[in-house]
Every structure is written in C-alpha cells, then in structure tokens.
Write an enzyme that holds these catalytic residues in place. Structure first.
Site, mmCIF file in Angstrom:
data_model
loop_
_atom_site.group_PDB
_atom_site.id
_atom_site.type_symbol
_atom_site.label_atom_id
_atom_site.label_comp_id
_atom_site.label_asym_id
_atom_site.label_seq_id
_atom_site.Cartn_x
_atom_site.Cartn_y
_atom_site.Cartn_z
ATOM 1 C CB THR A 204 -0.776 0.131 1.273
ATOM 2 O OG1 THR A 204 -1.730 -1.189 1.193
ATOM 3 C CG2 THR A 204 -1.728 1.219 1.361
ATOM 4 C CB CYS A 296 24.048 1.744 8.277
ATOM 5 S SG CYS A 296 23.675 2.989 7.281
HETATM 6 N N1 PMP Z 1 22.914 4.342 0.482
HETATM 7 C C1 PMP Z 1 23.833 5.393 0.794
HETATM 8 C C2 PMP Z 1 24.934 5.804 0.380
HETATM 9 C C3 PMP Z 1 23.390 5.734 2.070
HETATM 10 O O1 PMP Z 1 24.161 6.829 2.969
HETATM 11 C C4 PMP Z 1 22.344 5.307 3.019
HETATM 12 C C5 PMP Z 1 22.038 5.616 4.119
HETATM 13 N N2 PMP Z 1 23.101 5.848 5.188
HETATM 14 C C6 PMP Z 1 21.632 4.313 2.346
HETATM 15 C C7 PMP Z 1 22.050 3.683 1.122
HETATM 16 C C8 PMP Z 1 20.364 3.609 2.850
HETATM 17 O O2 PMP Z 1 19.413 4.545 2.880
HETATM 18 P P1 PMP Z 1 17.932 4.334 3.446
HETATM 19 O O3 PMP Z 1 17.938 4.753 4.987
HETATM 20 O O4 PMP Z 1 16.853 5.297 2.839
HETATM 21 O O5 PMP Z 1 17.489 2.840 3.355
#
Ligand code: PMP
Length: 356
Positions: A204, A296
């Site tokens: 959705t 991340c």
């Molecule tokens: N690719 C890059 C180069 C990023 O910097 C990031 C976020 N740190 C992502 C992908 C992931 O993005 P999203 O949080 O939108 O999943």
C-alpha cells in the site's frame, strides 16, 4: 545541540512536516481503490512522481516509489541475481552485502557505483565506467542517496540504467525513497503480491511520506535556484576543515575539498592517536552530534570499509570522524565545535601510547 550528522539523516524541513500533516488528514484513502478519495490521493502521488522525474531528467513512468535506498539497492541487486555484479568497494552495505549473497556468473553484468560516498563525500568518476558497462552490453546502477539534491543529476546525460534515491537525506521523511529504472532495462520486483507501481513494487502506498518527499524536492528547487544551500554549507564545511587543520594536532582530512571532488556538506577527518568513537562520545557530551563512518555500521567495532579501501590504514580508519552539514547549521556551530574539539583530541592523545 549542534547537529552535524545530516548524512545519517536530516532534520525534517518544516514545510515537509506541514505537507505531511495535511496529507494524513486529506489524502487518507488507499490510492489503489476506485473511489474518489482514492483518486485524489493517487493524483498527489503522481504529482510527486513527475516532480522527482523532472529533477533527475527521467520520465515519470521510470520512477518507482520504495521504502528507501536500502530497498531500492536490494531491488536492483536482486534483479541481477546469479548475474555478474561489480561494485565499488566504497558502496553502502545494502549493495555490498546483497551483491555478496546474490552475485553469480550469468550475463548481462551489473555495475553498481555510487555517485557520492556517504562517509567522505567523495564524488566518484562514473562516466567512463558507464560507457564501459554499455560497451560490454551490461547495465549501470548508481546509488544517488547522498548526491540527490546536493549536486545536479541528469540520468539521461549520464546514461544510468538504475538510480537509487532516499528522502530522509534531503529533509524529507524516513522510510520513503525511489528507484529510477530506465525504460526497457531488466527488472524483477522485490516485493510481489500487489499491483501497485504497475506490479513493480507491491505494498500500500505511503501517501503522506510520498507527499513529504515532494515537499522536500520543492524546497531543494527553491534553494538550488538561489544556490544558497551549496554556497552556505560548503563555506561552513571548508571553514571547519581549515580550522581543524590549523588548531588540532595530528589532524588530516579524508575529504578532498575541491568542488569537483566532493559533496559540499561532508567532512571526514582523522585525528592521530585518538579513537573515533571516543571523540564522538566526548563531542556528544558537549552537545555536538557527529558520526564515525556511517551510522548503519556504527557500533560493530570494525574500521570503516570506506577508509580502509581508500587508505589501507587501520589507524586512519579507526580515528576518523564525519561532520555532515545541513540547512540548520550556522557559523556559530563551527565556533562551538572548535571551542571543545582541540581539548578533546589533546586529552585522548595524551592517554594514547601512539606518538603524535
Ligand atoms: N546508500 C547510501 C549511500 C546511504 O548513505 C544510505 C543511508 N546511510 C543508504 C543507502 C540507506 O538509505 P535508507 O536509510 O533510505 O535505506
């Protein structure tokens, strides 16, 4: 608080918050339904699709809304499951990990090289690689997550087959993004079981988030037209770099500040004999928010794969800090960083056994 972690996620722009608040009340219907409120919601979604397409010089039907860059990246890599896949070593883990699991021997081959790196801001030179990919009959994907909205991008002129976009790096909401897929390029949906996005992405629609992305794009258009963002943010970034080099012992830049070499908003610095995570925590205690490498991967204790690929030096990678600027930052923020940073680095260097 001095927020200098815009590359991890930006502060939502007030215009975005307002647009989303209105959207939640007005465009609540499921856009795929057949009644009038559904049509009204779908109409708003299509407006954003057109805006986004225009911004990167794509056709609206070449844009698929996704939950963000991670999903867009996974979708492209999974389309090339069991195919040859080549990536730069600097890619985000949503490319590197997926490619590691799913790559194979089949042709055509996929090349995936980001436009700009999230840890150092480096602009990769992808033009010749795109030509190479196409000469070989392969396809080219670029992760535009950090570059979108910061530097002009023309997918047609570049010759991209796929491009990844995320809203939360440009002042939009988290959890919404897009994938550009050139007409005729290979494609396999990642999420099946719904006819949304012409069967290319089931689920959705997140109407309010899409409208939020649209509002963020509107703001970029305004700011870019006056080149305000670029000039202001670059000046702050360069000023911080200059002062760090002058005032902090053992500092070295991991970002090339030339306008054609890096995004205007990211500065990555290493401090000899000082641990990145310790610096980050001390700065945090002073209300200054920065990152070590990418958020991340933070906390896994491993040195940044990006800095390792660039320098091969674990000490540089372990002692790095990323400052990333955005719309809310001022000269005062640079001042506040410089009030405390030299002392923090000095304290850490004195505790270290490594000589500066
Ligand atoms: N690719 C890059 C180069 C990023 O910097 C990031 C976020 N740190 C992502 C992908 C992931 O993005 P999203 O949080 O939108 O999943």
């Amino acid at each position: 608080m001095v927020y200098l972690d815009y590359a991890a996620t930006g502060v939502m722009l007030p215009e975005v918050v307002e647009a989303m608040r209105e959207a939640e009340l007005e465009f609540f219907a499921n856009p795929s339904a057949l009644h009038t409120p559904a049509h009204l919601a779908m109409n708003e979604i299509e407006k954003v699709r057109e805006k986004l397409a225009k911004m990167i010089n794509a056709e609206p039907e070449e844009i698929i809304f996704t939950s963000g860059a991670t999903e867009s990246n996974n979708t492209v890599i999974r389309t090339f499951e069991r195919h040859e896949i080549e990536t730069s070593p600097l890619e985000h883990h949503s490319i590197l990990e997926t490619a590691k699991i799913f790559r194979g021997e089949k042709k055509p081959k996929l090349y995936s090289y980001m436009f700009a790196n999230n840890e150092t801001g480096e602009l990769l030179d992808i033009k010749t690689l795109i030509e190479k990919a196409h000469t070989e009959g392969g396809y080219f994907h670029s992760d535009l997550t950090q570059a979108f909205g910061k530097v002009p991008i023309d997918v047609k002129e570049l010759g991209l087959d796929y491009a990844t976009i995320s809203a939360h790096k440009i002042g939009g909401p988290v959890g919404i993004g897009a994938l550009y897929v050139k007409k005729g390029a290979l494609f396999k949906p990642l999420l099946v079981g719904g006819n949304q996005e012409k069967g290319r992405r089931g689920g959705t629609y997140n109407t309010a988030a899409i409208i939020g992305l649209g509002a963020a794009i509107d703001e970029i258009f305004k700011k870019r037209a006056s080149s305000e963002y670029d000039t202001r943010v670059r000046a702050l970034r360069d000023e911080l770099a200059r002062r760090i080099l002058e005032e902090v012992k053992g500092s070295s830049l991991n970002t090339d500040l030339s306008p054609d070499k890096s995004l205007p908003n990211i500065l990555n610095v290493s401090f000899r004999a000082a641990e990145g995570e310790a610096i980050q925590l001390y700065l945090d205690a002073e209300g200054i928010i920065v990152s070590t490498g990418s958020a991340c991967a933070a906390g896994d204790g491993k040195p940044s794969h990006v800095l390792m690929a660039k320098t091969g030096d674990a000490e540089i990678a372990h002692s790095s800090i990323r400052f990333s600027f955005g719309v809310s930052n001022t000269k005062d923020d640079v001042e506040k960083v410089m009030e405390v940073l030299p002392g923090i680095i000095d304290k850490l260097q004195k505790m270290s056994t490594i000589e500066v």
